[in-house]
Design an enzyme around this catalytic site. Structure first.
Site, PDB file in Angstrom:
ATOM      1  N   GLU A 195       3.040   5.474  -3.977  1.00 38.42           N
ATOM      2  CA  GLU A 195       2.707   5.856  -4.862  1.00 38.42           C
ATOM      3  C   GLU A 195       4.141   6.719  -4.932  1.00 38.42           C
ATOM      4  OE1 GLU A 195       0.333   5.774  -2.801  1.00 38.42           O
ATOM      5  OE2 GLU A 195      -0.431   4.805  -4.231  1.00 38.42           O
ATOM      6  N   ASP A 217       0.726  -1.078  -0.241  1.00 35.10           N
ATOM      7  CA  ASP A 217       0.157   0.097   0.068  1.00 35.10           C
ATOM      8  C   ASP A 217       0.520   1.372   0.410  1.00 35.10           C
ATOM      9  OD1 ASP A 217      -2.084   1.144   0.310  1.00 35.10           O
ATOM     10  OD2 ASP A 217      -2.143   1.299   2.477  1.00 35.10           O
ATOM     11  N   ASP A 256      -9.242   3.974  -2.636  1.00 38.49           N
ATOM     12  CA  ASP A 256     -10.330   4.361  -1.763  1.00 38.49           C
ATOM     13  C   ASP A 256     -11.423   5.030  -1.416  1.00 38.49           C
ATOM     14  OD1 ASP A 256      -8.446   3.323   0.617  1.00 38.49           O
ATOM     15  OD2 ASP A 256      -7.001   5.142   0.762  1.00 38.49           O
TER      16      ASP A 256
END
Ligand SMILES: *[C@@H]1O[C@H](CO)[C@@H](O)[C@H](O)[C@H]1NC(C)=O
Ligand SMILES: *[C@@H]1O[C@H](CO)[C@@H](O)[C@H](O)[C@H]1NC(C)=O
Ligand SMILES: *[C@@H]1O[C@H](CO)[C@@H](O)[C@H](O)[C@H]1NC(C)=O
Ligand SMILES: CC(=O)N[C@H]1CO[C@H](CO)[C@@H](O)[C@@H]1O
Length: 869
Positions: free
Chosen positions: A430, A427, A564
């Site tokens: 980025e 997770d 999300d």
């Protein structure tokens, strides 16, 4: 006073006044060509216009007819200093030296100013034409515009949550991987896929045709789709670096374009069979006792739960490779995982890239000793803020990072004395940095809110980064002397600047490249490294890995979920658009959304609908945020019933999904596709993004309006059979919009396309002959016998396929069965290769039609067979 104003004016004129149209473009010289290639020099054709940075005078053009359906056009700096994606992370497709006389895509050019066209030889259609404006190729700004037909059918350019068919006017797609809570529309999200497909309906004498355009560039960019002042349709690339490295894919069918794209960026990884089961996760589960209750409550509700996931709750102070000693004590967690395995269930944990920099924290200490973390210019670790507090980030490009990360994974996840996971979830890659501004200065509130340790230094050092390799070395490492922090052309990142909420773009990587150029590859590099660690942990088993951040080619390593989202009907609908873009255009079959929504409060009926819709996505996981109320399916009666039925239906079709994944991973076939893939000549289908096909046989038409029990959808030309009732609808005269009413909260409209053969598991049939009831795990599914559903087309014919293997070996060669079914109106034939040993049989064949026919018997799946009617 005066002189100051003048100075200000001159600055402004550099920044904004010079019209782009005055740029001189390039002229072509030194052309050399052969049957399968063309190379030439491009030289700036006038004075530098220096719009957003400095024009590069000398470029090189390389054109390769790589295959009969793939054309490569590369425009790069002649010195080869401008950054190009490292070949080890995204191997370049190589040329098979096709002949320019036989390929369907032809390249032609104008010499001064330079522009080029790509034409489809078979139809004469111009697919790409850069003549509307001169090429701009600067050190920190590149622009190329192509003319397009009016209102083109364009798809792709993700990751986004916008319509599947992209808007054609005033539309901008920004590619800059970013944490993007609530997956807002018209903004950059977690991944970058610089590829689009364009579909043309054809004319009376030309059939429909699709082509693809892949720009192999990781640069931050804005892609603008719009109409010029003279109302001319265009698509325009505006990048802040990189080169123009185009791969044109000829199709001409949409599925062929998908395959050609997969051939260019790599085939998706095959997933383990179990990963098609239903997964449950939640951020905010307070302790292990609670997780055990979730498992028990699913079981009591009769809803099959395949895998339990732990978010960062399991960690000690949110540190990777740790367990909370009170809430998730390691010995008890180990026992829990053993219990899950004893029930043939699975366990997955999250890992984040941010590593807490504390001397007494082993993973940091060992990483620091090996020098695996990104560095600031003064040689100190580059620091930022993530869940555990102040963190450093691994430099995934450094060779020693793989060694370190693999060792941490092998140690913490050692089946003998660690946590025996079945898969990993990566997770925040980025990479997400929680510093509210680029300098980490106003983060105190953020940090207090998250009760993490306060970090009171800027994570930066004052000196400029050093290139590991000398500038001018021709190794594509990136031009020196650029403003890597605030380039003058600003892409429309949804945070204020390039470095907001991520790693500083002026940080240098181990190989001399910079985050400015490699930012969009962070998730891809982490996925590659983590997958290889999982293979090291279990060398013969297919790894299961889920990643948030992706780039073209990421599906080689990991599955993906859509991030999300929100517990709203709007995001329920968005999940279908995202599914279509990823599966059909981005070469990404193993995807799904957080079912019932991540943020916000899930409402009962919406969650029921989503439980049913999610069961038709390849990746099926219910997950919610810490701030959201619990939303396990068993918590409402309506949702419980919907989920029980939905998982039951999915599990009957599990081998159909698995077969689709197999051919996606071996041939680049598309698992979930838009309706127009099957009816490319029917313009009514081009904009549909509320329905989808799973494989070639199944059309799914979910209810999409809030709180309603009716759905209107398009049923294209052909013969159709209701999946549940087997009712036949003859739509041979042409497609039509159908309205179905009274769709209960636990129902969904699904049709089987006439002409298909579907192998389904029978929930109540075991080879032993006894009735076992609903399979509660995928292992139980694999023990069930099959029924074969034959859905004849208007001519009474049908075909289908089934792939079988052990479901988990990394290398299944020689131990696979690939079975082709065909139906000629009277006889079902099953032929193929039969390498997978199984006692499971076909025990029923059902031929759909106004008068349904059935044959019962026992046909083994270890050899060919026929069934006569
Ligand atoms: C294509 O041609 C190039 C240049 O002549 C050569 O190096 C390459 O090996 C050829 N590739 C194939 C697949 O024939
Ligand atoms: C599980 O079900 C029991 C009995 O209904 C309930 O008391 C408990 O709160 C539930 N726990 C979870 C985590 O769902
Ligand atoms: C990056 O740019 C920022 C803003 O100008 C500057 O403060 C910082 O020193 C730079 N860092 C490096 C490593 O060059
Ligand atoms: C794709 C989409 O509809 N995203 C929405 C998700 O939820 C947030 C908050 O409700 C909206 O702002 C987004 O537009």
């Amino acid at each position: 006073m005066m002189s100051k104003i003048l100075a200000l004016l001159s600055v402004l004129s550099i920044a904004s006044a010079a019209p782009l149209a005055t740029c001189p473009g390039y002229r072509v010289t030194n052309v050399q060509s052969g049957d399968s290639y063309l190379v030439a020099d491009l030289t700036l054709a006038g004075n530098k216009c220096n719009i957003y940075s400095e024009d590069i005078t000398n470029l090189r053009l390389t054109v390769e007819y790589q295959t009969d359906t793939r054309l490569h056009v590369l425009i790069e700096d002649r010195e080869k200093n401008v950054y190009q994606i490292q070949g080890n992370i995204l191997p370049r497709p190589t040329s098979q030296n096709s002949s320019s006389q036989t390929t369907d895509l032809r390249f032609s050019y104008e010499a001064n100013p330079f522009s080029f066209k790509v034409t489809r030889a078979s139809t004469g259609d111009v697919l790409f034409d850069t003549s509307p404006s001169p090429l701009i190729f600067e050190t920190q700004y590149l622009r190329l515009r192509t003319r397009l037909p009016p209102n083109p059918n364009l798809y792709g350019l993700g990751e986004h949550s916008d319509s599947f068919r992209l808007p054609t006017d005033g539309y901008k797609r920004t590619l800059w991987n970013s944490e993007a809570p609530y997956i807002p529309q018209n903004q950059n999200l977690y991944g970058s896929h610089p590829v689009y497909f364009e579909h043309r309906s054809g004319t009376s004498n030309k059939g429909p045709a699709t082509h693809g355009v892949f720009l192999r560039s990781a640069s931050g960019m804005d892609i603008i789709i719009g109409k010029s002042d003279s109302n001319e349709q265009y698509l325009e690339y505006n990048t802040i670096g990189g080169v123009f490295d185009f791969y044109f894919l000829a199709g001409p069918s949409p599925e062929q374009v998908s395959k050609q794209y997969a051939a260019a960026v790599g085939l998706p990884a095959m997933m383990p069979y179990w990963s098609l089961g239903f997964h449950q996760c939640k951020y905010g589960w307070p302790d292990l006792a609670h997780v055990k209750q979730v498992v028990a409550n699913y079981s009591a509700a009769g809803i099959p739960l395949e895998a339990v996931w732990d978010d960062i709750d399991y960690m000690d102070n949110k540190l990777d490779f740790s367990t909370d000693p009170v809430r998730y004590p390691k010995d008890q967690l180990r026992k829990f995982v053993d219990e899950l395995h004893g029930k043939d269930m699975r366990y997955v944990q999250i890992l984040d890239p941010g590593i807490r920099n504390k001397q007494d924290y082993g993973p940091f200490k060992r990483g620091a000793d090996k020098g695996v973390f990104l560095k600031a210019a003064d040689g100190s670790w580059y620091r930022g803020l993530q869940w555990p507090g102040e963190v450093v980030w691994p430099d995934w490009i450094a060779p020693q990072t793989k060694e370190w990360w693999t060792t941490e994974i092998l140690t913490f996840y050692d089946p003998n004395n660690g946590i025996d996971i079945d898969g990993l979830w990566i997770d925040m890659n980025e990479a997400s940095n929680m510093c509210a501004d680029t300098m980490c200065l106003s983060s105190a509130q953020d940090m207090e809110a998250r009760s993490v340790q306060v970090h009171n230094q800027t994570p930066l050092s004052p000196r400029a980064p050093q290139h590991a390799a000398a500038p001018g070395d021709g190794q594509h490492l990136g031009l020196p002397n650029r403003d890597l922090f605030t380039p003058r052309y600003q892409i429309s990142n949804h945070y204020p600047s390039l470095s907001s909420r991520t790693l500083f773009t002026n940080i240098t990587n181990a190989d001399g490249t910079t985050q400015y150029d490699t930012h969009n590859l962070h998730g891809l590099f982490m996925s590659l490294t983590t997958r290889s660690a999982l293979v090291a942990r279990s060398p013969t088993k297919r790894p299961f890995l889920l990643t948030r951040s992706t780039f073209s080619g990421s599906s080689r390593f990991a599955a993906h979920w859509f991030g999300d989202n929100f517990s709203s009907w709007a995001d329920y609908r968005a999940s279908i658009r995202q599914l279509l873009s990823f599966s059909a255009v981005h070469n990404y079959p193993m995807v799904g959304s957080d079912v019932c929504g991540f943020n916000g409060q899930a409402q009962e009926r919406m969650c029921a609908r989503w439980a049913v819709l999610g069961a038709w996505h390849p990746f099926y996981r219910n997950h919610a945020d810490v701030s959201a109320p619990d939303q396990e399916f068993y918590r409402w009666d309506v949702v419980k019933e919907a989920a029980r039925k939905a998982v039951g239906t999915r599990y009957r079709l599990l081998d159909y999904f698995y077969t689709g994944l197999h051919y996606a991973s071996t041939r680049g076939e598309v698992l979930v596709k838009p309706v127009w893939y099957g009816w490319p000549g029917d313009e009514n289908t081009y904009g549909i993004d509320t329905q989808f096909m799973v494989g070639d046989a199944v059309l799914v038409n979910p209810v999409v309006e809030d709180d309603t029990q009716s759905v209107s959808f398009y049923l294209p030309k052909g013969v159709w059979y209701d999946f549940f009732s087997h009712d036949r609808i003859d739509q041979s005269a042409g497609g039509q919009t159908i309205t179905v009413t009274g769709v209960n909260w636990d129902e969904i409209s699904v049709y089987i396309r006439g002409g298909s053969i579907l192998p389904l598991r029978l929930s109540d049939s075991l080879p032993s002959g006894s009735d076992a009831g609903q399979a509660m795990t995928t292992k139980e599914v694999r023990a069930r016998n099959f029924e074969i559903i034959v859905a004849p087309d208007a001519n009474g014919k049908a075909s289908g396929k089934l792939y079988l293997d052990d479901g988990e070996s990394l290398d299944s060669s020689g131990k696979e069965s690939e079975i082709d079914f065909s139906w000629n109106g009277k006889r079902l034939e099953a032929r193929g290769t039969f390498g997978y040993e199984t006692g499971v049989k076909v025990v029923r064949v059902v031929v759909l039609g106004d008068a349904e026919r059935k044959a019962e018997g026992e046909w083994g799946l270890m050899g060919s067979f026929t069934v006569d009617f």
